[in-house]
Design a protein around this motif. Structure first.
Motif, PDB file in Angstrom:
ATOM      1  N   MET A 110      -2.609  -1.112  -3.481  1.00 15.43           N
ATOM      2  CA  MET A 110      -3.544  -0.040  -3.119  1.00 15.43           C
ATOM      3  C   MET A 110      -2.795   1.282  -3.062  1.00 15.43           C
ATOM      4  O   MET A 110      -1.613   1.327  -2.703  1.00 15.43           O
ATOM      5  N   VAL A 111      -3.499   2.346  -3.397  1.00 10.72           N
ATOM      6  CA  VAL A 111      -2.979   3.707  -3.271  1.00 10.72           C
ATOM      7  C   VAL A 111      -3.904   4.483  -2.346  1.00 10.72           C
ATOM      8  O   VAL A 111      -5.134   4.468  -2.518  1.00 10.72           O
ATOM      9  N   ARG A 112      -3.311   5.136  -1.369  1.00 15.24           N
ATOM     10  CA  ARG A 112      -4.062   6.024  -0.467  1.00 15.24           C
ATOM     11  C   ARG A 112      -3.662   7.472  -0.747  1.00 15.24           C
ATOM     12  O   ARG A 112      -2.476   7.754  -0.934  1.00 15.24           O
ATOM     13  N   TYR A 113      -4.643   8.366  -0.740  1.00 14.34           N
ATOM     14  CA  TYR A 113      -4.323   9.792  -0.848  1.00 14.34           C
ATOM     15  C   TYR A 113      -4.669  10.471   0.462  1.00 14.34           C
ATOM     16  O   TYR A 113      -5.789  10.345   0.978  1.00 14.34           O
ATOM     17  N   ASP A 114      -3.715  11.208   0.996  1.00 10.65           N
ATOM     18  CA  ASP A 114      -3.896  11.937   2.253  1.00 10.65           C
ATOM     19  C   ASP A 114      -3.389  13.351   2.025  1.00 10.65           C
ATOM     20  O   ASP A 114      -2.189  13.635   2.166  1.00 10.65           O
ATOM     21  N   GLY A 115      -4.311  14.242   1.638  1.00 10.49           N
ATOM     22  CA  GLY A 115      -3.871  15.596   1.327  1.00 10.49           C
ATOM     23  C   GLY A 115      -5.025  16.556   1.200  1.00 10.49           C
ATOM     24  O   GLY A 115      -6.112  16.339   1.751  1.00 10.49           O
ATOM     25  N   HIS A 118      -9.265   8.624 -10.457  1.00  8.95           N
ATOM     26  CA  HIS A 118      -8.826   7.311  -9.964  1.00  8.95           C
ATOM     27  C   HIS A 118      -9.766   6.846  -8.859  1.00  8.95           C
ATOM     28  O   HIS A 118      -9.420   6.908  -7.668  1.00  8.95           O
ATOM     29  N   PRO A 119     -10.924   6.348  -9.211  1.00  8.35           N
ATOM     30  CA  PRO A 119     -11.896   5.956  -8.171  1.00  8.35           C
ATOM     31  C   PRO A 119     -11.400   4.832  -7.269  1.00  8.35           C
ATOM     32  O   PRO A 119     -11.945   4.629  -6.182  1.00  8.35           O
ATOM     33  N   GLU A 120     -10.367   4.116  -7.707  1.00  9.74           N
ATOM     34  CA  GLU A 120      -9.834   3.019  -6.887  1.00  9.74           C
ATOM     35  C   GLU A 120      -8.963   3.525  -5.741  1.00  9.74           C
ATOM     36  O   GLU A 120      -8.631   2.762  -4.815  1.00  9.74           O
ATOM     37  N   VAL A 121      -8.550   4.785  -5.771  1.00  6.65           N
ATOM     38  CA  VAL A 121      -7.705   5.345  -4.714  1.00  6.65           C
ATOM     39  C   VAL A 121      -8.561   5.631  -3.484  1.00  6.65           C
ATOM     40  O   VAL A 121      -9.666   6.182  -3.590  1.00  6.65           O
ATOM     41  N   VAL A 122      -8.037   5.257  -2.311  1.00  7.90           N
ATOM     42  CA  VAL A 122      -8.792   5.427  -1.069  1.00  7.90           C
ATOM     43  C   VAL A 122      -8.122   6.490  -0.197  1.00  7.90           C
ATOM     44  O   VAL A 122      -7.084   7.051  -0.549  1.00  7.90           O
ATOM     45  N   GLY A 123      -8.727   6.727   0.952  1.00  5.13           N
ATOM     46  CA  GLY A 123      -8.252   7.782   1.826  1.00  5.13           C
ATOM     47  C   GLY A 123      -7.177   7.336   2.792  1.00  5.13           C
ATOM     48  O   GLY A 123      -6.569   6.272   2.638  1.00  5.13           O
ATOM     49  N   PRO A 124      -6.902   8.150   3.830  1.00  3.83           N
ATOM     50  CA  PRO A 124      -5.794   7.900   4.758  1.00  3.83           C
ATOM     51  C   PRO A 124      -5.914   6.557   5.455  1.00  3.83           C
ATOM     52  O   PRO A 124      -7.001   6.010   5.646  1.00  3.83           O
ATOM     53  N   VAL A 146       0.866  -1.190   0.000  1.00  4.90           N
ATOM     54  CA  VAL A 146       0.000   0.000   0.000  1.00  4.90           C
ATOM     55  C   VAL A 146       0.896   1.231   0.000  1.00  4.90           C
ATOM     56  O   VAL A 146       1.764   1.383   0.870  1.00  4.90           O
ATOM     57  N   VAL A 147       0.710   2.096  -0.979  1.00  8.19           N
ATOM     58  CA  VAL A 147       1.511   3.312  -1.083  1.00  8.19           C
ATOM     59  C   VAL A 147       0.628   4.517  -0.791  1.00  8.19           C
ATOM     60  O   VAL A 147      -0.507   4.606  -1.276  1.00  8.19           O
ATOM     61  N   GLY A 148       1.136   5.411   0.028  1.00 10.82           N
ATOM     62  CA  GLY A 148       0.414   6.633   0.360  1.00 10.82           C
ATOM     63  C   GLY A 148       1.023   7.836  -0.336  1.00 10.82           C
ATOM     64  O   GLY A 148       2.237   7.909  -0.535  1.00 10.82           O
ATOM     65  N   VAL A 149       0.171   8.790  -0.712  1.00 13.84           N
ATOM     66  CA  VAL A 149       0.617   9.994  -1.405  1.00 13.84           C
ATOM     67  C   VAL A 149       0.180  11.217  -0.610  1.00 13.84           C
ATOM     68  O   VAL A 149      -1.019  11.400  -0.337  1.00 13.84           O
ATOM     69  N   ARG A 150       1.154  12.016  -0.205  1.00 15.36           N
ATOM     70  CA  ARG A 150       0.890  13.331   0.388  1.00 15.36           C
ATOM     71  C   ARG A 150       1.501  14.357  -0.546  1.00 15.36           C
ATOM     72  O   ARG A 150       2.675  14.704  -0.447  1.00 15.36           O
ATOM     73  N   ALA A 151       0.727  14.819  -1.497  1.00 23.90           N
ATOM     74  CA  ALA A 151       1.228  15.745  -2.522  1.00 23.90           C
ATOM     75  C   ALA A 151       0.069  16.607  -3.002  1.00 23.90           C
ATOM     76  O   ALA A 151      -1.102  16.283  -2.793  1.00 23.90           O
ATOM     77  N   GLY A 152       0.430  17.702  -3.659  1.00 32.02           N
ATOM     78  CA  GLY A 152      -0.589  18.599  -4.182  1.00 32.02           C
ATOM     79  C   GLY A 152      -1.102  19.559  -3.119  1.00 32.02           C
ATOM     80  O   GLY A 152      -0.930  19.356  -1.910  1.00 32.02           O
ATOM     81  N   SER A 158       1.141  12.634  -9.102  1.00 35.89           N
ATOM     82  CA  SER A 158       1.826  11.724  -8.181  1.00 35.89           C
ATOM     83  C   SER A 158       0.993  10.472  -7.946  1.00 35.89           C
ATOM     84  O   SER A 158       1.509   9.346  -7.934  1.00 35.89           O
ATOM     85  N   VAL A 159      -0.303  10.661  -7.781  1.00 40.35           N
ATOM     86  CA  VAL A 159      -1.208   9.523  -7.629  1.00 40.35           C
ATOM     87  C   VAL A 159      -1.218   8.682  -8.892  1.00 40.35           C
ATOM     88  O   VAL A 159      -1.207   7.445  -8.835  1.00 40.35           O
ATOM     89  N   ALA A 160      -1.225   9.321 -10.056  1.00 38.58           N
ATOM     90  CA  ALA A 160      -1.240   8.577 -11.318  1.00 38.58           C
ATOM     91  C   ALA A 160      -0.026   7.672 -11.444  1.00 38.58           C
ATOM     92  O   ALA A 160      -0.128   6.533 -11.914  1.00 38.58           O
ATOM     93  N   GLY A 161       1.150   8.155 -11.035  1.00 39.23           N
ATOM     94  CA  GLY A 161       2.337   7.313 -11.060  1.00 39.23           C
ATOM     95  C   GLY A 161       2.241   6.174 -10.066  1.00 39.23           C
ATOM     96  O   GLY A 161       2.587   5.026 -10.371  1.00 39.23           O
ATOM     97  N   ALA A 162       1.746   6.463  -8.873  1.00 42.14           N
ATOM     98  CA  ALA A 162       1.625   5.436  -7.850  1.00 42.14           C
ATOM     99  C   ALA A 162       0.593   4.380  -8.229  1.00 42.14           C
ATOM    100  O   ALA A 162       0.711   3.208  -7.841  1.00 42.14           O
ATOM    101  N   ALA A 163      -0.406   4.771  -9.010  1.00 39.99           N
ATOM    102  CA  ALA A 163      -1.501   3.882  -9.386  1.00 39.99           C
ATOM    103  C   ALA A 163      -1.222   3.136 -10.688  1.00 39.99           C
ATOM    104  O   ALA A 163      -2.150   2.802 -11.421  1.00 39.99           O
ATOM    105  N   CYS A 164       0.038   2.845 -10.951  1.00 41.16           N
ATOM    106  CA  CYS A 164       0.404   2.165 -12.197  1.00 41.16           C
ATOM    107  C   CYS A 164       0.141   0.667 -12.141  1.00 41.16           C
ATOM    108  O   CYS A 164       0.345  -0.033 -13.132  1.00 41.16           O
ATOM    109  N   GLY A 165      -0.299   0.162 -10.999  1.00 37.55           N
ATOM    110  CA  GLY A 165      -0.635  -1.247 -10.883  1.00 37.55           C
ATOM    111  C   GLY A 165       0.399  -2.086 -10.159  1.00 37.55           C
ATOM    112  O   GLY A 165       0.152  -3.267  -9.898  1.00 37.55           O
TER     113      GLY A 165
END
Length: 461
Positions: A260-265, A277-283, A232-238, A249-256
């Motif tokens: 899972m990709v989490r966005y916290d920002g 990216h509807p598959e991206v979840v929260g913190p 699981v990779v988390g992104v704190r960007a933007g 940043s999320v698009a790169g992390a969500a390359c498969g």
């Protein structure tokens, strides 16, 4: 793995090999490879006009023996001697094969120039006579013997006066200047001739990943894997000021690559992320963080929060101003030359002149893996080991491309790769995906992210 060795390492290996061979055999091997490369470049030898620029070192001897081989195949070979002392046996071989010695003069047509001016042990730069000869031959294709004369072989620096080759024929192993800018720009295409050095060479401190190396590093899910075990990779960007950086940043992390990709920002960025990216979840809990791209004034706190989780972190863009916080952790710092200039307090021009030295210096100072972005990106470990990325296209010089790169590296960290492997493999994938997306035309950063899954799938096949 493509490996590059230092002059000292090559000299020692040559000495060990020569002790097992008849006198002159090693030079004959090199000259034969050089001659075949020239024939291949010209599409034949008979009737072609070849000029050799010959200095005092072994490179001059290689050029002379190669010239003799070309002359025996019907080429018209002329040697311009740029030193009072040259390889006498090589010169005798050239004359015996029908080649001749001439002097630099305008108006003479040649099909190719063989640069045997300075060997790998020579000082960077060119003397006036060599510079004058090259000026007379302006526009004629150049084949460099081992390395283009005048470049700094070990550092990759390139003084104002150096040969710019169309083809460089090197022997036994690559040298750092073949991989590292700015010297690699002077090499043209590089052809490696096997002369038997491999058993005598130590492990190389400068490498370049090849497709099979990257393919072997990439995670492949087992049948029993699920989204959490795949990483699981988390992104704190933007930020509100720079929402696109977070999305990329999320698009790169969500390359498969990760499960899972989490966005916290920033909430404004979250809305864009959810739409794209509807598959991206929260913190939540993660195995790696990507921090800093477009984070604006929130960069310091975002980095502190990420480091508190005690997982590997990609430190990019705005967060690099606070890279001291990541010192000694499992971090990948991803500056371009301007950012590294501020981090080291060194002029940007100096960094671009010697990226190898400055990437290594930063890795030591920050006790972390440093990825110095450029045409040939340099990834350095604190112990001095380096990988150079040779994939990519000039079209990759586009806004947001670095944001995608950070996401890809973060995904690889989350799957369990160590920072050095994640940074070097991620950089390779990023450049290869850009080339795939560009197809010799313009791209934008999001095109690179879109191309990644197809690239990765193709590597698996």
């Amino acid at each position: 793995m493509l490996r590059a060795h230092t002059v000292e390492e090559v000299r020692a290996a040559e000495a060990a090999l020569m002790a097992t061979l008849p006198e002159g055999a090693l030079m004959q091997r090199a000259a034969s490879g050089l001659a075949y490369a020239v024939v291949d470049l010209l599409g034949g030898a008979y009737g072609r006009r070849v000029v050799l620029l010959v200095g005092s070192g072994d490179n001059g001897g290689d050029a002379l023996y190669a010239g003799a081989m070309l002359a025996r195949r019907g080429a018209l070979v002329e040697a311009w001697l740029l030193s009072a002392t040259v390889h006498e046996a090589g010169l005798a071989a050239l004359r015996g094969a029908g080649g001749r010695v001439g002097t630099p003069r305008p108006g003479t047509a040649f099909d190719v120039v063989v640069d045997g001016i300075v060997g790998i042990g020579g000082r960077p730069g060119l003397r006036d006579d060599a510079r004058d000869a090259l000026e007379v031959l302006g526009g004629v294709p150049v084949v460099a013997v081992d390395t283009p004369s005048g470049v700094d072989v070990d550092s990759g620096a390139a003084p104002d006066d150096h040969v710019v080759a169309d083809l460089t024929v090197t022997f036994g192993t690559h040298k750092a200047c073949h991989l590292l800018d700015p010297a690699s720009l002077a090499c043209g295409a590089v052809e490696l001739v096997d002369i038997g050095l491999d058993p005598y060479l130590p492990p190389a401190s400068v490498e370049a990943l090849q497709p099979e190396d990257v393919a072997a590093m990439l995670p492949v899910p087992d049948p029993e894997d699920h989204k959490y075990t795949r990483g699981v990779v988390g992104v704190r960007a933007g930020s509100a000021a720079y929402p696109g950086a977070g999305l990329l940043s999320v698009a790169g992390a969500a390359c498969g690559l990760a499960g899972m990709v989490r966005y916290d920002g920033d909430e404004s960025v979250l809305a864009l992320v959810r739409a794209a990216h509807p598959e991206v979840v929260g913190p939540g809990r993660v195995q790696a963080w990507v921090v800093g791209s477009g984070s604006d004034t929130g960069a310091e706190q975002a980095l502190r929060d990420a480091l508190a989780d005690d997982v590997p972190v990609v430190v990019d863009a705005d967060a690099l101003a606070f890279a001291d916080l990541a010192r000694g952790t499992d971090a990948v710092l991803t500056p371009h030359a301007g950012e590294l200039s501020r981090m080291l307090g060194v002029d940007r021009d100096a960094i671009e002149a010697e990226p190898l030295a400055h990437a290594r210096s930063a890795a030591r100072e920050y006790d972390a893996v440093v990825l110095l972005k450029g045409r040939h990106t340099v990834v350095a470990r604190p112990d001095g080991r380096v990988r150079v990325t040779t994939t990519g296209t000039p079209w990759l010089a586009t806004a947001g491309a670095g944001d995608v790169l950070g996401g890809v590296i973060g995904a690889l960290l989350a799957t369990g790769l160590d920072p050095f492997d994640a940074a070097s493999a991620g950089s390779w994938l990023h450049g290869a995906a850009a080339t795939l997306a560009a197809q010799d035309g313009p791209i934008v950063a999001s095109d690179v992210a879109v191309a990644l899954p197809d690239l990765i799938a193709g590597m698996g096949r």
